[in-house]
Design a protein around this motif. Structure first.
Motif, PDB file in Angstrom:
ATOM      1  N   GLY A 116      44.009  57.262  33.269  1.00 27.70           N
ATOM      2  CA  GLY A 116      43.006  56.553  32.636  1.00 27.70           C
ATOM      3  C   GLY A 116      43.756  55.018  32.848  1.00 27.70           C
ATOM      4  N   VAL A 117      44.119  54.285  32.914  1.00 25.63           N
ATOM      5  CA  VAL A 117      44.742  52.984  32.169  1.00 25.63           C
ATOM      6  C   VAL A 117      44.776  53.062  33.950  1.00 25.63           C
ATOM      7  N   ARG A 118      46.027  53.449  34.717  1.00 25.36           N
ATOM      8  CA  ARG A 118      46.326  53.523  36.021  1.00 25.36           C
ATOM      9  C   ARG A 118      44.544  53.022  37.234  1.00 25.36           C
ATOM     10  N   SER A 119      43.581  53.586  36.428  1.00 23.33           N
ATOM     11  CA  SER A 119      42.194  54.374  37.443  1.00 23.33           C
ATOM     12  C   SER A 119      41.284  52.628  36.956  1.00 23.33           C
ATOM     13  N   ALA A 120      41.756  52.198  35.849  1.00 28.09           N
ATOM     14  CA  ALA A 120      40.153  51.346  35.684  1.00 28.09           C
ATOM     15  C   ALA A 120      41.077  49.898  36.094  1.00 28.09           C
ATOM     16  N   ARG A 121      42.775  50.420  35.575  1.00 28.57           N
ATOM     17  CA  ARG A 121      43.664  48.707  36.287  1.00 28.57           C
ATOM     18  C   ARG A 121      42.863  48.506  37.650  1.00 28.57           C
ATOM     19  N   GLU A 122      42.849  49.664  38.176  1.00 25.85           N
ATOM     20  CA  GLU A 122      43.366  49.618  39.821  1.00 25.85           C
ATOM     21  C   GLU A 122      41.427  49.117  40.495  1.00 25.85           C
ATOM     22  N   ARG A 123      40.551  49.275  39.184  1.00 31.73           N
ATOM     23  CA  ARG A 123      38.888  48.997  40.103  1.00 31.73           C
ATOM     24  C   ARG A 123      39.136  47.378  39.746  1.00 31.73           C
ATOM     25  N   ALA A 124      39.623  47.084  38.394  1.00 26.60           N
ATOM     26  CA  ALA A 124      39.591  45.481  38.169  1.00 26.60           C
ATOM     27  C   ALA A 124      40.625  44.954  39.302  1.00 26.60           C
ATOM     28  N   PHE A 125      41.228  45.121  39.908  1.00 24.28           N
ATOM     29  CA  PHE A 125      42.270  44.207  40.285  1.00 24.28           C
ATOM     30  C   PHE A 125      41.851  44.008  41.834  1.00 24.28           C
ATOM     31  N   HIS A 126      41.034  45.239  41.974  1.00 28.73           N
ATOM     32  CA  HIS A 126      40.040  45.561  43.853  1.00 28.73           C
ATOM     33  C   HIS A 126      38.926  44.483  43.507  1.00 28.73           C
ATOM     34  N   VAL A 127      38.575  44.282  42.394  1.00 31.67           N
ATOM     35  CA  VAL A 127      37.789  42.645  42.626  1.00 31.67           C
ATOM     36  C   VAL A 127      38.276  41.863  42.614  1.00 31.67           C
ATOM     37  N   LEU A 128      39.542  41.201  41.796  1.00 34.76           N
ATOM     38  CA  LEU A 128      40.653  39.806  41.749  1.00 34.76           C
ATOM     39  C   LEU A 128      40.511  39.791  43.647  1.00 34.76           C
ATOM     40  N   VAL A 129      41.117  41.246  43.999  1.00 29.55           N
ATOM     41  CA  VAL A 129      41.957  40.881  45.284  1.00 29.55           C
ATOM     42  C   VAL A 129      40.828  40.503  46.223  1.00 29.55           C
TER      43      VAL A 129
END
Length: 189
Positions: A116-129
């Motif tokens: 759950g942490v990995r998935s949500a963190r990856e979603r957020a960082f995708h927007v930043l990248v």
């Protein structure tokens, strides 16, 4: 028969009540200044309930981090990849959701390998990248631009919340943040 000092359960969602109690405690004393027993008392549940639902404090903080990254990703996705808006949203999230923010960026507090942490963190960082890629001078520098944009937003949020910036006493953080992002990244807005 119920003992006199035993809590009465009135919660339709015990897990939610415990997470809410944790967020309140984190807001008051930080991510380390409380115990599971204290959270149980705050939530009006048995002292064993937090351990039953989360295992230990790390498990509870993992749930807080996962939920925080989900909310964070939702907020960032609404910026549609606009780096200026993503930076402002990052700062607004930190200020408005401080208990989440205080846990999310302290990976020593929770299980970083939690799905759950990995998935949500990856979603957020995708927007930043993605947003940083729109201002990067060339694709080879996307990573450095992402780190610079992230550092700017995160550092500003931390300084603002700590009261270290004189402006934090009377100015609107969004106005200051927009000016700062424009100055550093030269965005036209």
């Amino acid at each position: 028969m119920r003992q006199i000092n035993q809590p009465v359960y009135h919660h339709g969602n015990l897990r939610r009540a415990i997470i809410d109690a944790a967020l309140e405690a984190i807001g008051e004393s930080g991510p380390a200044g409380w115990s599971l027993r204290e959270l149980a008392r705050r939530a009006g549940v048995s002292h064993a309930a937090p351990a039953h639902h989360f295992g230990d404090k790390t498990g509870l903080l993992t749930a807080v981090a996962a939920e925080g990254f989900e909310v964070f990703a939702d907020v960032l996705e609404r910026t549609a990849g606009d780096i200026l808006e993503a930076g402002v949203a990052y700062i607004r999230f930190a200020i408005d959701h401080r208990p989440y923010f205080e846990v999310m960026f302290r990976p020593e507090l929770y299980r970083t390998d939690d799905p759950g942490v990995r998935s949500a963190r990856e979603r957020a960082f995708h927007v930043l990248v993605t947003g940083a890629g729109t201002i990067s001078p060339n694709p080879e520098q996307d990573r450095l631009t992402t780190i610079a944009a992230w550092s700017l937003a995160h550092g500003f949020a931390a300084l603002w919340m700590s009261g270290a910036l004189p402006e934090s006493a009377h100015d609107d953080p969004e106005i200051v943040a927009r000016s700062l992002v424009r100055l550093v990244f030269g965005t036209a807005r």
